[in-house]
Enzyme design. Structure first.
Site, short mmCIF file in Angstrom:
data_model
loop_
_atom_site.label_atom_id
_atom_site.label_comp_id
_atom_site.label_asym_id
_atom_site.label_seq_id
_atom_site.Cartn_x
_atom_site.Cartn_y
_atom_site.Cartn_z
N LEU A 131 0.80 -1.23 0.00
CA LEU A 131 0.00 0.00 0.00
C LEU A 131 0.83 1.27 0.00
O LEU A 131 0.33 2.34 0.30
CB LEU A 131 -0.97 0.00 1.20
N CYS A 154 3.57 -0.90 8.31
CA CYS A 154 2.13 -0.68 8.10
C CYS A 154 1.34 -1.98 8.17
O CYS A 154 0.34 -2.07 8.87
CB CYS A 154 1.88 0.01 6.77
N HIS A 155 1.77 -3.00 7.44
CA HIS A 155 1.01 -4.25 7.39
C HIS A 155 1.89 -5.49 7.52
O HIS A 155 1.43 -6.60 7.28
CB HIS A 155 0.17 -4.31 6.11
N GLY A 156 3.16 -5.32 7.85
CA GLY A 156 4.01 -6.45 8.19
C GLY A 156 4.66 -7.19 7.03
O GLY A 156 4.93 -8.37 7.15
#
Length: 190
Positions: A131, A154-156
């Site tokens: 993202l 952010c999301h690993g």
């Protein structure tokens, strides 16, 4: 009298040819005028889509890498986006090469991501392909993730030292922009 009719017929053909020539001229002139008018309308529309001077100035950037020690990564900016420039150690190169490329989500070898004879220099966009967050791992003390490369907080997403996605939601590797060496110590990106 017959001669008179023949002359009248001849002069009528002459007028007809002249009329056709006039019509052809008017037709060509009208089409030409329309073409010039269309070009006058289209030219400003096309030229306003050209990149501005500040964008062209950022089309490429030159970075002096002489101070980057093996194992160090720096961040720079190219086209308003962050870029990592890494000087990989022989150990990092060996660990990256030891990975079975077929097991990777986005299979790429180190050779595909670096330049021939300069495989220790990795240049990649510092933008997570999930993202668009900026991964950690460039600065000393930052979390490098499970594969000793980069970690997107952010999301690993976890990347290895070659910027290849190894774990997490990111679909592809960190993008490698076009780059070249202007000398042994200067890289041109773009």
């Amino acid at each position: 009298m017959a001669e008179q009719q023949v002359m009248d017929a001849g002069s009528a053909e002459g007028h007809e040819e002249e009329g056709v020539r006039r019509r052809d001229f008017i037709h060509i002139a009208a089409v030409s005028f329309g073409g010039v008018g269309a070009a006058a309308v289209v030219y400003p529309l096309v030229t306003q889509m050209a990149p501005s001077a500040d964008v062209l100035a950022e089309a490429s950037v030159e970075v002096d890498v002489s101070s980057i020690t093996p194992g160090q990564t720096i961040k720079t900016v190219w086209r308003k986006q962050p870029v990592f420039i890494s000087n990989l150690t022989p150990e990092e190169i060996a660990s990256v090469k030891a990975v079975d490329v077929a097991s990777l989500r986005d299979p790429q070898t180190l050779e595909e991501r670096t330049l021939p004879g300069k495989e220790n220099w990795l240049v990649s966009k510092a933008v997570c392909t999930h993202l668009g967050c900026v991964p950690l791992g460039a600065a000393a003390g930052e979390v490098k993730g499970e594969f000793d490369g980069y970690f997107c907080p952010c999301h690993g997403s976890h990347y290895d030292a070659a910027g290849r996605i190894r774990k997490g939601p990111a679909p592809t590797n960190l993008e490698v922009p076009e780059f070249s060496f202007l000398s042994d110590t200067v890289i041109k990106i773009g």
